[in-house]
Design a protein around this motif. Sequence first.
Motif, PDB file in Angstrom:
ATOM      1  N   ASN A   8      -3.312  -2.887  34.147  1.00  0.00           N
ATOM      2  CA  ASN A   8      -2.887  -3.657  35.258  1.00  0.00           C
ATOM      3  C   ASN A   8      -3.695  -4.857  36.242  1.00  0.00           C
ATOM      4  N   ASP A  11      -6.573  -5.695  34.873  1.00  0.00           N
ATOM      5  CA  ASP A  11      -6.831  -7.714  34.554  1.00  0.00           C
ATOM      6  C   ASP A  11      -6.967  -8.290  35.261  1.00  0.00           C
ATOM      7  N   LEU A  12      -6.390  -7.635  36.780  1.00  0.00           N
ATOM      8  CA  LEU A  12      -7.106  -8.257  38.086  1.00  0.00           C
ATOM      9  C   LEU A  12      -8.654  -9.239  38.669  1.00  0.00           C
ATOM     10  N   GLU A  14     -10.252 -10.176  36.399  1.00  0.00           N
ATOM     11  CA  GLU A  14     -10.694 -10.817  35.164  1.00  0.00           C
ATOM     12  C   GLU A  14     -11.157 -12.102  35.621  1.00  0.00           C
ATOM     13  N   TRP A  16     -12.611 -13.307  38.548  1.00  0.00           N
ATOM     14  CA  TRP A  16     -12.589 -13.098  39.967  1.00  0.00           C
ATOM     15  C   TRP A  16     -13.452 -14.333  40.795  1.00  0.00           C
ATOM     16  N   ASN A  21     -10.808 -17.158  46.113  1.00  0.00           N
ATOM     17  CA  ASN A  21     -11.153 -15.790  46.408  1.00  0.00           C
ATOM     18  C   ASN A  21     -11.256 -15.469  47.467  1.00  0.00           C
ATOM     19  N   SER A  71      -7.126 -17.533  39.099  1.00  0.00           N
ATOM     20  CA  SER A  71      -7.142 -16.448  38.178  1.00  0.00           C
ATOM     21  C   SER A  71      -5.763 -14.831  38.470  1.00  0.00           C
ATOM     22  N   ASN A  72      -5.916 -14.009  38.311  1.00  0.00           N
ATOM     23  CA  ASN A  72      -4.579 -12.894  38.532  1.00  0.00           C
ATOM     24  C   ASN A  72      -5.134 -12.375  39.524  1.00  0.00           C
ATOM     25  N   LEU A  73      -5.957 -12.063  40.025  1.00  0.00           N
ATOM     26  CA  LEU A  73      -6.859 -11.773  41.661  1.00  0.00           C
ATOM     27  C   LEU A  73      -6.449 -12.907  42.329  1.00  0.00           C
ATOM     28  N   LYS A  75      -3.834 -14.623  42.753  1.00  0.00           N
ATOM     29  CA  LYS A  75      -2.087 -14.127  42.500  1.00  0.00           C
ATOM     30  C   LYS A  75      -1.926 -13.689  43.833  1.00  0.00           C
ATOM     31  N   ARG A 129       3.697  -7.794  37.442  1.00  0.00           N
ATOM     32  CA  ARG A 129       3.001  -8.671  38.875  1.00  0.00           C
ATOM     33  C   ARG A 129       4.523  -9.087  40.074  1.00  0.00           C
TER      34      ARG A 129
END
Length: 213
Positions: A8, A11-12, A14, A16, A21, A71-73, A75, A129
Motif C-alpha cells: 500500500n 503504491d503511494l 507511483e 509522485w 506534491n 496522485s496517490n501520494l 492524497k 487509504r
Amino acid sequence: MSNIMKDNVGDLFENWNTIPNWLSFFRIAMIPVFSVLFIKEYYVAAFIVMIVAAVTDLIDGKIARKYNMVSNLGKILDPVADKLSQMAIVIILIYKFWNDGIKYVLFLFIAKEIVMIVGGLFLLSKGLRPGAAEIWGKVATTVFYIFMIAIIALGGDNCALANVKFFQPFILSQTVIDIMVVISAILTFVSLFSYVPGFFKQLKEKKEKEISD
C-alpha cells in the motif's frame, strides 16, 4: 511492517513527482522555519512564512485537479502537511498563551490530530487509504488558518503586528481570542466526527470482500 502495508505504501509513490506534491513538501519544510522564527520573537517574519504556507495549501489542490496531477501520494501528503502545520501552530500558541486558560482548549487540537494520524496508520495497515477531506474538514481547516493567522498577527501585546501603527486599533482582546479558539475547536471536532462513517465503511467493505473471496 506487514506485506499489505508495504504494498500500500509502495503504491503511494507511483507518479509522485508533481508540482502539488512539491508544494506539500515545501509546506512541511516551512514548519520548523516558522517555529524557530516565532520562538526567537521574529514575529513578522514568522507571520509571513505562515501566510506563504497557507497560500500553498490553497493552491496545490487546485493545481492537481486543473492539470490532472492528482496522485496517490498527494492524497496522503496534503492532509499530512495540514496536520503537521496545524500542530506546529497550536504548539506555538500554547507556548504564547501558557499562562492563560485557553491553552487547555488548544491541547484538544493536538488530541484530534493524534487520533486522525493513528486512524490513518490503522487503515494503511489494513491495505486501505484514509479518505479525502470531508466538507467539514475543509471548513474546519479554513477557519483554523484564518483564526490562527489573525491571532498570531493581532492577538495581544506580543503579536506580529503589535508595533505596526496602522494595525494597533485592531489588536484582539483576550475575550475575542478565546472565542475564536473555541469556535475553531468545535469545528475541528465536528470535522473529526465527519470522518467516522467513512472510516467504518471502509473497514466493513474490506471485511465483506474478504468473506466473499
